[in-house]
Write an enzyme that holds these catalytic residues in place. Structure first.
Site, PDB file in Angstrom:
ATOM      1  N   TRP A 158      -4.379  23.693 -24.043  1.00 36.54           N
ATOM      2  CA  TRP A 158      -5.041  24.031 -25.391  1.00 36.54           C
ATOM      3  C   TRP A 158      -4.068  24.735 -26.238  1.00 36.54           C
ATOM      4  O   TRP A 158      -4.432  25.133 -27.451  1.00 36.54           O
ATOM      5  CB  TRP A 158      -6.197  24.711 -24.997  1.00 36.54           C
ATOM      6  CG  TRP A 158      -6.151  25.873 -23.842  1.00 36.54           C
ATOM      7  CD1 TRP A 158      -6.468  25.454 -22.492  1.00 36.54           C
ATOM      8  CD2 TRP A 158      -5.427  27.039 -23.707  1.00 36.54           C
ATOM      9  NE1 TRP A 158      -6.377  26.336 -21.636  1.00 36.54           N
ATOM     10  CE2 TRP A 158      -5.580  27.529 -22.401  1.00 36.54           C
ATOM     11  CE3 TRP A 158      -5.005  27.876 -24.694  1.00 36.54           C
ATOM     12  CZ2 TRP A 158      -5.116  28.685 -22.188  1.00 36.54           C
ATOM     13  CZ3 TRP A 158      -4.466  29.097 -24.304  1.00 36.54           C
ATOM     14  CH2 TRP A 158      -4.485  29.672 -22.975  1.00 36.54           C
ATOM     15  N   ASN A 159      -3.016  25.432 -25.437  1.00 31.38           N
ATOM     16  CA  ASN A 159      -2.246  26.461 -26.262  1.00 31.38           C
ATOM     17  C   ASN A 159      -1.169  26.027 -27.466  1.00 31.38           C
ATOM     18  O   ASN A 159      -1.156  26.678 -28.287  1.00 31.38           O
ATOM     19  CB  ASN A 159      -1.316  27.377 -25.123  1.00 31.38           C
ATOM     20  CG  ASN A 159      -0.450  26.334 -24.639  1.00 31.38           C
ATOM     21  OD1 ASN A 159      -0.488  25.265 -24.304  1.00 31.38           O
ATOM     22  ND2 ASN A 159       0.700  27.099 -24.012  1.00 31.38           N
ATOM     23  N   LYS A 182      -5.748  12.759 -22.030  1.00 32.43           N
ATOM     24  CA  LYS A 182      -6.940  13.779 -21.995  1.00 32.43           C
ATOM     25  C   LYS A 182      -6.378  15.204 -22.509  1.00 32.43           C
ATOM     26  O   LYS A 182      -5.558  15.807 -21.615  1.00 32.43           O
ATOM     27  CB  LYS A 182      -7.347  13.869 -20.528  1.00 32.43           C
ATOM     28  CG  LYS A 182      -8.903  14.566 -20.625  1.00 32.43           C
ATOM     29  CD  LYS A 182      -8.995  15.358 -19.276  1.00 32.43           C
ATOM     30  CE  LYS A 182      -8.222  16.865 -19.117  1.00 32.43           C
ATOM     31  NZ  LYS A 182      -8.604  17.730 -19.849  1.00 32.43           N
ATOM     32  N   ALA A 183      -6.635  15.564 -23.584  1.00 32.50           N
ATOM     33  CA  ALA A 183      -6.175  16.937 -23.995  1.00 32.50           C
ATOM     34  C   ALA A 183      -7.462  17.814 -23.792  1.00 32.50           C
ATOM     35  O   ALA A 183      -8.314  17.455 -23.364  1.00 32.50           O
ATOM     36  CB  ALA A 183      -5.890  16.772 -25.637  1.00 32.50           C
ATOM     37  N   GLU A 185     -10.328  20.250 -23.690  1.00 36.39           N
ATOM     38  CA  GLU A 185     -11.586  19.921 -24.109  1.00 36.39           C
ATOM     39  C   GLU A 185     -11.737  20.949 -25.093  1.00 36.39           C
ATOM     40  O   GLU A 185     -12.685  21.212 -25.947  1.00 36.39           O
ATOM     41  CB  GLU A 185     -12.647  20.072 -23.014  1.00 36.39           C
ATOM     42  CG  GLU A 185     -12.846  18.985 -22.207  1.00 36.39           C
ATOM     43  CD  GLU A 185     -11.678  18.588 -21.511  1.00 36.39           C
ATOM     44  OE1 GLU A 185     -11.014  19.340 -21.047  1.00 36.39           O
ATOM     45  OE2 GLU A 185     -11.318  17.441 -21.265  1.00 36.39           O
ATOM     46  N   GLY A 235       0.672  22.686 -17.851  1.00 37.01           N
ATOM     47  CA  GLY A 235      -0.675  23.571 -17.705  1.00 37.01           C
ATOM     48  C   GLY A 235       0.027  24.530 -16.623  1.00 37.01           C
ATOM     49  O   GLY A 235       1.308  24.634 -16.270  1.00 37.01           O
ATOM     50  N   GLU A 257       5.336  20.091 -16.914  1.00 41.36           N
ATOM     51  CA  GLU A 257       5.585  21.458 -17.504  1.00 41.36           C
ATOM     52  C   GLU A 257       4.593  22.533 -17.132  1.00 41.36           C
ATOM     53  O   GLU A 257       3.508  22.661 -17.314  1.00 41.36           O
ATOM     54  CB  GLU A 257       5.587  21.136 -18.765  1.00 41.36           C
ATOM     55  CG  GLU A 257       6.328  20.057 -19.508  1.00 41.36           C
ATOM     56  CD  GLU A 257       7.772  20.403 -19.716  1.00 41.36           C
ATOM     57  OE1 GLU A 257       8.169  21.606 -19.606  1.00 41.36           O
ATOM     58  OE2 GLU A 257       8.528  19.695 -20.288  1.00 41.36           O
ATOM     59  N   LEU A 258       5.217  23.433 -16.309  1.00 40.51           N
ATOM     60  CA  LEU A 258       4.225  24.239 -15.434  1.00 40.51           C
ATOM     61  C   LEU A 258       4.405  25.701 -16.081  1.00 40.51           C
ATOM     62  O   LEU A 258       5.025  25.919 -17.283  1.00 40.51           O
ATOM     63  CB  LEU A 258       4.217  23.968 -13.996  1.00 40.51           C
ATOM     64  CG  LEU A 258       4.225  22.889 -13.560  1.00 40.51           C
ATOM     65  CD1 LEU A 258       4.116  22.772 -12.025  1.00 40.51           C
ATOM     66  CD2 LEU A 258       2.722  22.353 -14.060  1.00 40.51           C
ATOM     67  N   CYS A 291       4.089  29.114 -22.762  1.00 38.62           N
ATOM     68  CA  CYS A 291       4.726  29.173 -21.401  1.00 38.62           C
ATOM     69  C   CYS A 291       6.206  29.648 -21.606  1.00 38.62           C
ATOM     70  O   CYS A 291       6.589  30.040 -20.310  1.00 38.62           O
ATOM     71  CB  CYS A 291       4.683  27.552 -21.003  1.00 38.62           C
ATOM     72  SG  CYS A 291       5.430  26.616 -22.195  1.00 38.62           S
ATOM     73  N   GLU A 388       1.974  34.927 -13.969  1.00 36.15           N
ATOM     74  CA  GLU A 388       2.019  34.501 -15.312  1.00 36.15           C
ATOM     75  C   GLU A 388       1.098  35.221 -16.075  1.00 36.15           C
ATOM     76  O   GLU A 388      -0.200  34.885 -15.933  1.00 36.15           O
ATOM     77  CB  GLU A 388       2.339  33.057 -15.718  1.00 36.15           C
ATOM     78  CG  GLU A 388       2.408  32.770 -17.267  1.00 36.15           C
ATOM     79  CD  GLU A 388       2.530  31.168 -17.501  1.00 36.15           C
ATOM     80  OE1 GLU A 388       1.834  30.579 -16.737  1.00 36.15           O
ATOM     81  OE2 GLU A 388       3.382  30.872 -18.177  1.00 36.15           O
TER      82      GLU A 388
HETATM   83  P1  NAD Z   1      -6.294  25.754 -15.783  1.00 32.32           P
HETATM   84  O1  NAD Z   1      -5.053  26.079 -14.885  1.00 32.32           O
HETATM   85  O2  NAD Z   1      -7.643  25.714 -15.115  1.00 32.32           O
HETATM   86  O3  NAD Z   1      -5.880  24.930 -16.983  1.00 32.32           O
HETATM   87  C1  NAD Z   1      -4.718  24.613 -17.652  1.00 32.32           C
HETATM   88  C2  NAD Z   1      -4.712  23.117 -18.507  1.00 32.32           C
HETATM   89  O4  NAD Z   1      -5.010  22.332 -17.476  1.00 32.32           O
HETATM   90  C3  NAD Z   1      -6.053  22.995 -19.251  1.00 32.32           C
HETATM   91  O5  NAD Z   1      -5.736  22.083 -20.202  1.00 32.32           O
HETATM   92  C4  NAD Z   1      -6.942  22.198 -18.214  1.00 32.32           C
HETATM   93  O6  NAD Z   1      -7.821  21.494 -19.013  1.00 32.32           O
HETATM   94  C5  NAD Z   1      -6.287  21.329 -17.619  1.00 32.32           C
HETATM   95  N1  NAD Z   1      -6.537  21.398 -16.301  1.00 32.32           N
HETATM   96  C6  NAD Z   1      -7.437  22.000 -15.103  1.00 32.32           C
HETATM   97  N2  NAD Z   1      -7.625  21.503 -13.997  1.00 32.32           N
HETATM   98  C7  NAD Z   1      -7.293  20.251 -14.361  1.00 32.32           C
HETATM   99  C8  NAD Z   1      -7.345  19.035 -13.537  1.00 32.32           C
HETATM  100  N3  NAD Z   1      -8.087  19.150 -11.999  1.00 32.32           N
HETATM  101  N4  NAD Z   1      -6.820  18.007 -13.961  1.00 32.32           N
HETATM  102  C9  NAD Z   1      -6.300  17.825 -15.068  1.00 32.32           C
HETATM  103  N5  NAD Z   1      -6.098  18.715 -16.160  1.00 32.32           N
HETATM  104  C10 NAD Z   1      -6.581  19.969 -15.572  1.00 32.32           C
HETATM  105  O7  NAD Z   1      -6.131  27.427 -16.592  1.00 32.32           O
HETATM  106  P2  NAD Z   1      -6.537  27.758 -17.883  1.00 32.32           P
HETATM  107  O8  NAD Z   1      -7.397  28.845 -17.773  1.00 32.32           O
HETATM  108  O9  NAD Z   1      -6.883  26.839 -18.954  1.00 32.32           O
HETATM  109  O10 NAD Z   1      -5.065  28.415 -18.319  1.00 32.32           O
HETATM  110  C11 NAD Z   1      -4.775  29.507 -17.738  1.00 32.32           C
HETATM  111  C12 NAD Z   1      -3.233  29.436 -17.153  1.00 32.32           C
HETATM  112  O11 NAD Z   1      -2.826  27.953 -17.274  1.00 32.32           O
HETATM  113  C13 NAD Z   1      -2.349  30.334 -17.630  1.00 32.32           C
HETATM  114  O12 NAD Z   1      -2.353  31.552 -17.383  1.00 32.32           O
HETATM  115  C14 NAD Z   1      -1.017  29.589 -17.868  1.00 32.32           C
HETATM  116  O13 NAD Z   1      -0.353  29.981 -16.523  1.00 32.32           O
HETATM  117  C15 NAD Z   1      -1.296  28.003 -17.616  1.00 32.32           C
HETATM  118  N6  NAD Z   1      -1.115  27.514 -18.999  1.00 32.32           N
HETATM  119  C16 NAD Z   1       0.140  26.939 -19.168  1.00 32.32           C
HETATM  120  C17 NAD Z   1       0.370  26.184 -20.221  1.00 32.32           C
HETATM  121  C18 NAD Z   1       1.890  25.621 -20.264  1.00 32.32           C
HETATM  122  O14 NAD Z   1       2.332  25.679 -21.611  1.00 32.32           O
HETATM  123  N7  NAD Z   1       2.534  25.648 -19.438  1.00 32.32           N
HETATM  124  C19 NAD Z   1      -0.785  25.896 -21.155  1.00 32.32           C
HETATM  125  C20 NAD Z   1      -1.778  26.129 -20.827  1.00 32.32           C
HETATM  126  C21 NAD Z   1      -2.162  26.824 -19.734  1.00 32.32           C
END
Ligand code: NAD
Length: 483
Positions: A158-159, A182-183, A185, A235, A257-258, A291, A388
């Protein structure tokens, strides 16, 4: 006349796009999309069930057979057409992204532009996917060619509600793959707007699709299918590791891309005014939910006090508010999980002895606002120095020597982006060699461009998006030997 279900001006009705059909909310589970500046509902999003996902998989298989044989010029024309439409629709799309994610309108407009330049660059790359012929004795021939890997399952967070979908869609489409995206939600309309530009510029309906759902359900279903040949995920590291294990069951290719924990090395010889101007702006972009956000400020003793004071003064003066409002420099956090995380991490650091200089609290009575925060002298054992934070917090600690500063930059298992500020040319060369990171900025903050690979090392992932490497990550090589 039917009443509009979505009373928010500029915010569309939500759907999925499966095999070219817009799938509405009717008879499906839904997710409520919320404006993070107000907490108010924006709309209801349909969530995929197993039948929806199977339908998307079947279409993606057809789409791949079609698109892998499409001429390079046709793939390039789709990307260029989409870039043109993104420009035309920039204001509407930017407003949607700010409503869904909270970032300022200026930042959302920049995200549209990032996609435009990326699609234009990828369009050029379609014509440059060369192979090679090897030197062989007369009568024999060996060639190496690149072929699209197959249907891609792409998960965008989402960011960067516009930029992430642009990366997830652009590379497979340039390479000749089909893609099921799947972007997040939390920000679906922004992602749908990007896909719609591609479809409106002639992308075959089977080639680009958008589903939403319960993330774990969708990823398990898609990654269990042999139709999908590649996983692309952006993510957190924890979710990334989980998805890599699912992909490993079927030996699928991955681009990951973590997370990061951006180190910033500020040396005594740096131009302090320039550093402060660039770093305060960069730190608070998207309320720190980036990130590659600068996070751990590793500052040499000679400039430490002035840096800390200058950073604190500037951070405290930032105008925080609704991203749609004129003059706002930082919006809310994107969802309620983020201010909760700030409270936990910052609270624990202060309890452990860190000094709080500004911020450290939520703002306002609605939405998910958190104040720009500066901490110093944070114990290395504090969670925030190892995890992070993904928020508007700067962690500033003093160091004596270059070697100690590089050791601190490399201390964590993350290696996405690092920044360094020094005018010493020989030190710049040492940093370029020694800092363990996928991207290093020396006296600049510009690192995300269409032509440069974007990606990390170690726990920050592997593979790149953008640049020629972004397209190549959706291709496999084949060596053909003829006797
Ligand atoms: P999260 O780890 O639950 O989700 C991160 C992303 O992954 C979301 O878009 C979510 O929809 C997706 N996701 C989660 N579980 C999934 C699964 N089983 N299968 C497929 N997609 C899945 O956490 P969050 O609360 O949304 O974000 C928090 C952390 O995520 C942040 O602290 C950051 O570290 C990380 N993050 C990183 C980026 C990046 O650009 N690297 C972007 C967003 C979030």
């Amino acid at each position: 006349m039917r009443e509009s279900v979505n009373p928010v001006p500029g915010y569309p009705e939500l759907h999925m796009i499966i095999d070219g059909e817009k799938i509405p909310v009717a008879h499906r589970r839904t997710h409520s999309v919320v404006n993070p500046a107000t907490g108010a509902a924006l709309g209801a999003l349909p969530l995929a069930d197993a039948a929806d996902l199977d339908r998307a998989l079947e279409a993606a298989q057809r789409g791949f057979r079609l698109w892998r044989d499409a001429p390079a010029a046709e793939r390039a024309a789709v990307l260029l057409g989409a870039a043109r439409l993104l420009r035309e629709r920039q204001e509407g799309i930017a407003r949607i992204a700010t409503l869904e994610e909270g970032k300022t309108l200026t930042e959302s407009r920049i995200e549209v532009t990032m996609n435009v330049t990326l699609f234009e660059f990828y369009a050029g790359e379609c014509h440059r996917l060369y192979g090679r012929q090897l030197v062989r004795p007369a009568g024999m021939r060996s060639t190496v060619t690149c072929e699209p890997v197959g249907p891609v399952a792409a998960f965008a967070p989402w960011n960067f509600p516009i930029g992430n979908p642009g990366r997830k869609l652009g590379a497979p489409i340039a390479a000749g793959c089909s893609v099921i995206m799947k972007a997040a939600e939390e920000a679906p309309a922004s992602a749908l707007a990007v896909l719609q530009c591609l479809l409106d510029s002639g992308l075959p309906k089977e080639v680009g699709q958008a589903v939403f759902g319960v993330p774990d359900e969708v990823s398990r279903h898609l990654l269990a299918s042999p139709i999908i040949r590649k996983l692309s995920f952006t993510g957190s590291t924890v979710v990334g590791k989980h998805l890599m294990k699912l992909a490993a069951e079927d030996c699928k290719r991955t681009t990951m891309e973590l997370g990061g924990h951006g180190a910033v090395l500020v040396f005594d010889d740096a131009d302090l005014e320039a550093v402060l101007k660039a770093m305060v702006a960069s730190k608070h972009r998207n309320a720190g939910q980036v990130c590659v956000s600068p996070t751990r400020f590793i500052v040499q003793e000679g400039v430490y006090e002035r840096f800390l004071q200058g950073f604190t003064e500037r951070a405290a003066q930032l105008r925080v508010g609704d991203g749609l409002a004129e003059g706002v420099q930082m919006g809310p956090m994107a969802n309620p999980r983020r201010p909760d995380a700030m409270e936990r991490l910052i609270g624990a650091a202060v309890s452990a002895g860190a000094k709080l200089h500004t911020g450290g609290r939520r703002l306002g009575s609605q939405g998910y606002f958190y104040a720009p925060t500066v901490l110093s002298e944070i114990p290395m054992s504090a969670a925030i120095m190892n995890e992070e934070p993904f928020g508007p917090v700067a962690l500033i600690n003093p160091f004596r020597t270059e070697a100690e500063m590089i050791a601190e930059a490399n201390r964590l298992p993350y290696g996405l982006a690092a920044f360094s500020w020094t005018n010493d040319a020989s030190r710049q060369k040492r940093l370029a060699r020694e800092v363990e990171t996928g991207m290093l900025c020396i006296n600049t903050t510009v690192l995300s461009t269409g032509d440069a690979p974007f990606g990390g090392v170690k726990w920050s992932g592997h593979g790149s998006e953008n640049g020629p490497e972004g397209v190549m990550s959706c291709m496999v090589v084949k060596a053909v030997h003829e006797g």
